[in-house]
Scaffold this active site. Structure first.
Site, mmCIF file in Angstrom:
data_model
loop_
_atom_site.group_PDB
_atom_site.id
_atom_site.type_symbol
_atom_site.label_atom_id
_atom_site.label_comp_id
_atom_site.label_asym_id
_atom_site.label_seq_id
_atom_site.Cartn_x
_atom_site.Cartn_y
_atom_site.Cartn_z
ATOM 1 C CB CYS A 1 35.678 42.304 40.921
ATOM 2 S SG CYS A 1 35.377 40.870 39.876
ATOM 3 C CB CYS B 1 39.566 44.347 35.278
ATOM 4 S SG CYS B 1 39.938 42.702 35.898
ATOM 5 C CG ASP C 1 40.659 42.672 39.285
ATOM 6 O OD1 ASP C 1 41.232 43.721 39.602
ATOM 7 O OD2 ASP C 1 39.435 42.535 39.285
ATOM 8 C CB CYS D 1 35.198 38.069 36.924
ATOM 9 S SG CYS D 1 34.665 39.745 36.545
#
Ligand code: FES
Length: 127
Positions: free
Chosen positions: A62, A37, A39, A106
Site C-alpha cells: 500500500c 495484509c 504485502d 505498514c
C-alpha cells in the site's frame, strides 16, 4: 496542503519514492511479508567499512508501505550496521510526520526488512 489522512511527507514519498530498485551484488537482501495484509517488501543493502553505503527497495504494498520503505532507505544510508539495526518502525513513521493509526502496521515491514537484510549480510560475512 496534505489531503486526507496522510501527511505531505507520506504523499511525497509515495508519489516520488526514493531508492526504488535492486542492487546488483548487494551485501544483504531482506525480504519480509506483512501478515496483516499480505504485502511484501524486499530491501537491498550495500555495506562498506561497517556502514550502509546504499539501499534500494521493491515493495508490493500500500501507499503507506511504499512511503515507509522510501523513508527507511533514506534513514539508513550512512548509518553504521548497529545504528541501522536499531531503527524502529515508529521512528520511520515519525520521520514521515506520522501515519494514521490503522496504517502503523505498514511501517513494521520497513523495520523488519532492515533487520532481515542485516542478518543476511552478517550471515554472508561471518567467519
Ligand atoms: S496495507 Fe499492507 S502494508 Fe499497508
Amino acid at each position: 496542503m496534505a489531503a486526507g489522512p496522510y501527511s505531505e511527507k507520506v504523499m511525497d514519498h509515495f508519489m516520488n519514492p526514493r531508492n526504488v530498485g535492486e542492487i546488483d551484488g548487494a551485501d544483504g537482501v531482506g525480504e519480509v511479508g506483512n501478515p496483516a495484509c499480505g504485502d511484501m517488501m524486499r530491501l537491498y543493502i550495500k555495506i562498506e567499512e561497517g556502514r550502509v553505503r546504499d539501499a534500494k527497495f521493491r515493495t508490493f504494498g500500500c501507499g503507506a508501505a511504499i512511503a515507509s520503505s522510501s523513508m527507511l532507505t533514506e534513514m539508513i544510508k550512512g548509518k553504521t550496521v548497529d545504528e541501522a539495526r536499531a531503527i524502529t518502525n515508529l521512528q520511520v513513521a515519525e520521520a514521515l510526520d506520522g501515519l494514521p493509526a490503522v496504517k502503523i502496521h505498514c511501517s513494521v515491514m520497513a523495520e523488519q526488512a532492515v533487520k532481515s537484510a542485516l542478518d543476511d549480510y552478517e550471515k554472508k560475512h561471518a567467519g
